[in-house]
Design a protein around this motif. Structure first.
Motif, mmCIF file in Angstrom:
data_model
loop_
_atom_site.group_PDB
_atom_site.id
_atom_site.type_symbol
_atom_site.label_atom_id
_atom_site.label_comp_id
_atom_site.label_asym_id
_atom_site.label_seq_id
_atom_site.Cartn_x
_atom_site.Cartn_y
_atom_site.Cartn_z
ATOM 1 N N PRO A 57 -12.100 11.579 -47.172
ATOM 2 C CA PRO A 57 -12.872 12.618 -47.860
ATOM 3 C C PRO A 57 -13.581 13.589 -46.906
ATOM 4 C CG PRO A 57 -13.263 10.491 -48.878
ATOM 5 C CD PRO A 57 -12.476 10.220 -47.645
ATOM 6 N N GLN A 58 -14.079 13.085 -45.773
ATOM 7 C CA GLN A 58 -14.760 13.982 -44.832
ATOM 8 C C GLN A 58 -13.790 14.978 -44.216
ATOM 9 O OE1 GLN A 58 -17.263 12.246 -41.867
ATOM 10 N NE2 GLN A 58 -18.467 11.036 -43.317
ATOM 11 N N THR A 59 -12.554 14.562 -43.949
ATOM 12 C CA THR A 59 -11.541 15.488 -43.437
ATOM 13 C C THR A 59 -11.195 16.533 -44.488
ATOM 14 O OG1 THR A 59 -10.616 13.761 -42.014
ATOM 15 C CG2 THR A 59 -9.227 15.667 -42.467
ATOM 16 N N ALA A 60 -11.057 16.098 -45.748
ATOM 17 C CA ALA A 60 -10.778 17.039 -46.835
ATOM 18 C C ALA A 60 -11.918 18.046 -46.990
ATOM 19 C CB ALA A 60 -10.550 16.280 -48.140
ATOM 20 N N ALA A 61 -13.158 17.568 -46.891
ATOM 21 C CA ALA A 61 -14.314 18.470 -46.979
ATOM 22 C C ALA A 61 -14.335 19.442 -45.798
ATOM 23 C CB ALA A 61 -15.604 17.658 -47.018
ATOM 24 N N PHE A 62 -13.925 18.975 -44.631
ATOM 25 C CA PHE A 62 -13.854 19.844 -43.452
ATOM 26 C C PHE A 62 -12.822 20.957 -43.667
ATOM 27 C CE2 PHE A 62 -11.905 20.799 -39.298
ATOM 28 C CZ PHE A 62 -13.006 21.263 -38.611
ATOM 29 N N PHE A 63 -11.660 20.579 -44.219
ATOM 30 C CA PHE A 63 -10.632 21.582 -44.534
ATOM 31 C C PHE A 63 -11.137 22.567 -45.596
ATOM 32 C CE2 PHE A 63 -7.109 18.546 -43.086
ATOM 33 C CZ PHE A 63 -6.970 19.208 -41.881
ATOM 34 N N ASP A 64 -11.835 22.047 -46.602
ATOM 35 C CA ASP A 64 -12.372 22.920 -47.664
ATOM 36 C C ASP A 64 -13.338 23.952 -47.086
ATOM 37 O OD1 ASP A 64 -11.023 21.928 -49.852
ATOM 38 O OD2 ASP A 64 -12.495 20.343 -50.224
ATOM 39 N N LYS A 65 -14.159 23.521 -46.152
ATOM 40 C CA LYS A 65 -15.124 24.429 -45.528
ATOM 41 C C LYS A 65 -14.410 25.544 -44.766
ATOM 42 C CE LYS A 65 -19.176 24.403 -42.480
ATOM 43 N NZ LYS A 65 -20.057 23.562 -41.614
ATOM 44 N N SER A 89 -6.390 20.740 -49.604
ATOM 45 C CA SER A 89 -7.170 20.046 -48.582
ATOM 46 C C SER A 89 -7.022 18.534 -48.674
ATOM 47 C CB SER A 89 -8.650 20.428 -48.698
ATOM 48 O OG SER A 89 -8.828 21.807 -48.496
ATOM 49 N N GLU A 90 -7.070 17.987 -49.879
ATOM 50 C CA GLU A 90 -6.979 16.528 -50.047
ATOM 51 C C GLU A 90 -5.613 16.014 -49.628
ATOM 52 O OE1 GLU A 90 -8.004 15.483 -54.008
ATOM 53 O OE2 GLU A 90 -10.107 16.125 -53.823
ATOM 54 N N GLU A 91 -4.567 16.747 -49.997
ATOM 55 C CA GLU A 91 -3.222 16.318 -49.628
ATOM 56 C C GLU A 91 -3.005 16.395 -48.123
ATOM 57 O OE1 GLU A 91 1.443 17.467 -50.598
ATOM 58 O OE2 GLU A 91 -0.200 18.362 -51.766
ATOM 59 N N ASN A 92 -3.503 17.461 -47.497
ATOM 60 C CA ASN A 92 -3.359 17.586 -46.045
ATOM 61 C C ASN A 92 -4.165 16.518 -45.310
ATOM 62 O OD1 ASN A 92 -1.871 20.216 -44.945
ATOM 63 N ND2 ASN A 92 -2.810 20.738 -46.905
ATOM 64 N N ALA A 93 -5.353 16.200 -45.823
ATOM 65 C CA ALA A 93 -6.161 15.140 -45.210
ATOM 66 C C ALA A 93 -5.469 13.783 -45.352
ATOM 67 C CB ALA A 93 -7.543 15.099 -45.864
ATOM 68 N N LYS A 94 -4.839 13.561 -46.504
ATOM 69 C CA LYS A 94 -4.123 12.309 -46.728
ATOM 70 C C LYS A 94 -2.920 12.194 -45.791
ATOM 71 C CE LYS A 94 -1.598 9.743 -50.277
ATOM 72 N NZ LYS A 94 -1.099 9.758 -51.692
ATOM 73 N N ASN A 95 -2.132 13.273 -45.685
ATOM 74 C CA ASN A 95 -0.966 13.262 -44.807
ATOM 75 C C ASN A 95 -1.375 13.071 -43.341
ATOM 76 O OD1 ASN A 95 0.688 13.708 -47.021
ATOM 77 N ND2 ASN A 95 0.716 15.927 -46.738
ATOM 78 N N GLY A 105 -3.458 10.872 -37.521
ATOM 79 C CA GLY A 105 -4.168 11.977 -36.892
ATOM 80 C C GLY A 105 -5.632 12.008 -37.274
ATOM 81 N N VAL A 106 -6.473 12.345 -36.320
ATOM 82 C CA VAL A 106 -7.906 12.444 -36.577
ATOM 83 C C VAL A 106 -8.437 13.735 -35.959
ATOM 84 C CG1 VAL A 106 -8.319 9.965 -36.720
ATOM 85 C CG2 VAL A 106 -8.415 11.097 -34.500
ATOM 86 N N ILE A 107 -9.477 14.271 -36.569
ATOM 87 C CA ILE A 107 -10.176 15.441 -36.041
ATOM 88 C C ILE A 107 -11.442 14.949 -35.356
ATOM 89 C CG2 ILE A 107 -11.245 17.660 -36.612
ATOM 90 C CD1 ILE A 107 -9.467 17.712 -39.105
ATOM 91 N N HIS A 108 -11.692 15.454 -34.164
ATOM 92 C CA HIS A 108 -12.832 14.975 -33.380
ATOM 93 C C HIS A 108 -14.142 15.177 -34.144
ATOM 94 C CE1 HIS A 108 -15.212 13.936 -29.908
ATOM 95 N NE2 HIS A 108 -15.909 15.056 -30.044
#
Length: 205
Positions: free
Chosen positions: A127-135, A106-112, A118-121
């Motif tokens: 970190p919030q994107t990584a947490a979103f992927f983790d969820k 998740s952290e690597e994908n959020a970083k890339n 790229g942003v998620i609406h």
């Protein structure tokens, strides 16, 4: 047949995450995350672990050790047995979470995603994107673990009931291999078709 259709459907299922790249305006793209993210590795690990009691019984029997109680335990441990079924369900779900960590970081994908603009609406980069992927991955892993456990347990029971050499891991390997071959064939024929179309266009000019 219904189980095969069920497996094929879930193996082709993805969870799309909508992404917008700042350099491309309001255009929305989908980031597909496979439903069965860890693949067949959890079932392979569990299959090897499940065979340990039978191997232990064989070693002790050949050594002349009294194995009456152990043999009774191993009988319960056979495919379709109560202990084997319960332990298999727990192990499959556990290894699903473990193997998923190697296939989706998740952290690597959020970083890339952040580096590519790229942003998620509604989700801030980092970190919030990584947490979103983790969820998302946590929910998918739980459902995937239940799905793999159902496949393994059901085919073990069928194999024991009808005296067939069946296992959930072998069925999953067979189906996923066939699906990958079909995907490769489709990509090959699609590229050949595109090449023929481009060639005909160049000949017209």
């Amino acid at each position: 047949i219904l189980m095969f259709v069920f497996i094929i459907f879930l193996e082709n299922t993805v969870r799309n995450v909508q992404i917008r790249y700042t350099s491309q305006g309001q255009q929305i793209y989908n980031l597909p995350i496979k439903f069965n993210n860890p693949g067949i590795m959890p079932t392979i690990f569990v299959g090897q672990i499940s065979a340990l009691p039978q191997m232990l019984l064989g070693v002790l029997t050949s050594s002349g050790v009294e194995t009456g109680i152990l043999k009774q335990i191993v009988d319960y441990w056979q495919a379709g047995g109560v202990l084997h079924t319960c332990f298999q369900i727990v192990l499959v779900i556990y290894f699903t979470f473990i193997c998923s960590e190697f296939s989706f970081n998740s952290e690597e994908n959020a970083k890339n995603l952040h580096e590519a603009g790229g942003v998620i609406h509604g989700i801030r980069p980092g970190p919030q994107t990584a947490a979103f992927f983790d969820k998302i991955i946590y929910k998918l892993n739980f459902l995937t673990g239940v799905y793999l456990a159902i496949v393994c347990v059901l085919f073990d029971i069928i194999g024991k009931q009808f005296n067939l050499n069946l296992s959930g891991s072998s069925i999953l390997i067979m189906i996923t291999t066939l699906l990958e071959v079909l995907r490769q064939c489709y990509s090959y024929f699609l590229s050949k078709q595109q090449y023929s179309i481009m060639s005909s266009m160049y000949r017209k000019f």
